[in-house]
Structures are given as structure tokens and as C-alpha cells.
Design a protein around this motif. Structure first.
Motif, PDB file in Angstrom:
ATOM      1  N   ASP A 118       0.807  -1.221   0.000  1.00 57.52           N
ATOM      2  CA  ASP A 118       0.000   0.000   0.000  1.00 57.52           C
ATOM      3  C   ASP A 118       0.840   1.270   0.000  1.00 57.52           C
ATOM      4  N   GLN A 120       2.820   2.262   2.300  1.00 59.27           N
ATOM      5  CA  GLN A 120       2.996   2.782   3.662  1.00 59.27           C
ATOM      6  C   GLN A 120       4.145   2.124   4.412  1.00 59.27           C
ATOM      7  N   GLY A 121       4.666   1.008   3.918  1.00 53.68           N
ATOM      8  CA  GLY A 121       5.733   0.316   4.628  1.00 53.68           C
ATOM      9  C   GLY A 121       6.505  -0.601   3.709  1.00 53.68           C
TER      10      GLY A 121
END
Length: 148
Positions: A118, A120-121
Motif C-alpha cells: 500500500d 505505507q511500509g
């Protein structure tokens, strides 16, 4: 003695990309092998679901191809591709865990575990991809329920 069970609560459903097969993703050389393990038919063979592996990008190489009614004037089924986002697929599709249901008001329901990046990480995010194939209208919708 078994420890306490882990509880995973779903987050909100997000819409996934459902596109026409004409975009180049649904090519024969992208069909993941062995075919007998990465495709399945429903409704007496009228609907087929198959895993596509584009190899790159490695973080989003896997897509689902759906061949389903309605049929055109020549008898061909419609062809759609379910992706994580636009041309980005999923990092993993656990096709062996595919579950199906049928609701006469909605159509064929498919559910399978997936992983996606996504942005995000560094690690993929696990979730459940849900696809509804309405063979009467041709409408196909897909949502992703991400685990917390």
C-alpha cells in the motif's frame, strides 16, 4: 494448553480496479502455471477465474482474470482483470484458498486471501479480496478488506 486466539478485525472495504482485458495484462503468456492449479470454472464452465503473473513489478505482479457471461453476438464471454490498482497487481494471491458462494440476487461471490503493497511500509499488507460476478448483467465488482 493452547494460548488465547488472535483476533483480526477488518478495516473498511476499499474498491479495487476492475478493467477490460484489452489493456495488455490479460495475455496468454501471463497465465500462471500450472493452469490446473491457477484457474477454476464455475456455473457449468460458463465462468472461469485465472491467475495472471506479469512477473514485474515483483511487488504487484499478480492479477485475476475473469471470463464470464454475458456472451456477445459471436458467443464470446466478457473478459475482465481485477488488480490492486490500475496496472499494479497484488504481491500474492492465495488462489488455493479461493472460496465461492452464490446469491441469486447478486451473483457469484469469490473470496481469497491476498497481500498487497500500500506504499505505507516495507512489508505487504494482508487482506481478503472479494469479487462479485453478476452473470446476468455482466457487472463485476471487487473490494479489498484489509486486516488490522
Amino acid at each position: 494448553m493452547a494460548g488465547p486466539a488472535a483476533v483480526v478485525l477488518p478495516t473498511a472495504l476499499t474498491a479495487q480496479q476492475v478493467s477490460d482485458c484489452e489493456g495488455g495484462i490479460a495475455r496468454a503468456d501471463n497465465l500462471m502455471e500450472p493452469w490446473e492449479e491457477t484457474s477454476r470454472t464455475f456455473s457449468g464452465g460458463r465462468t472461469r477465474i485465472a491467475v495472471l503473473d506479469r512477473i514485474e513489478p515483483a511487488l504487484g505482479a499478480f492479477h485475476l482474470m475473469i471470463l464470464s457471461p454475458p456472451f456477445d453476438a459471436l458467443g464470446a464471454r466478457q473478459c475482465r482483470v481485477v488488480s490492486y490498482r490500475a496496472t499494479m497487481g497484488f504481491a500474492r494471491l492465495r488462489f488455493e484458498d479461493l472460496q465461492s458462494t452464490y446469491d441469486p440476487l447478486k451473483g457469484l461471490g469469490l473470496r481469497l486471501p491476498v497481500e498487497s503493497f500500500d506504499g505505507q511500509g516495507d512489508a505487504p499488507v494482508a487482506g481478503q479480496l472479494q469479487v462479485i460476478v453478476n452473470q446476468a448483467t455482466g457487472e463485476i465488482s471487487a473490494t479489498l478488506e484489509a486486516a488490522q
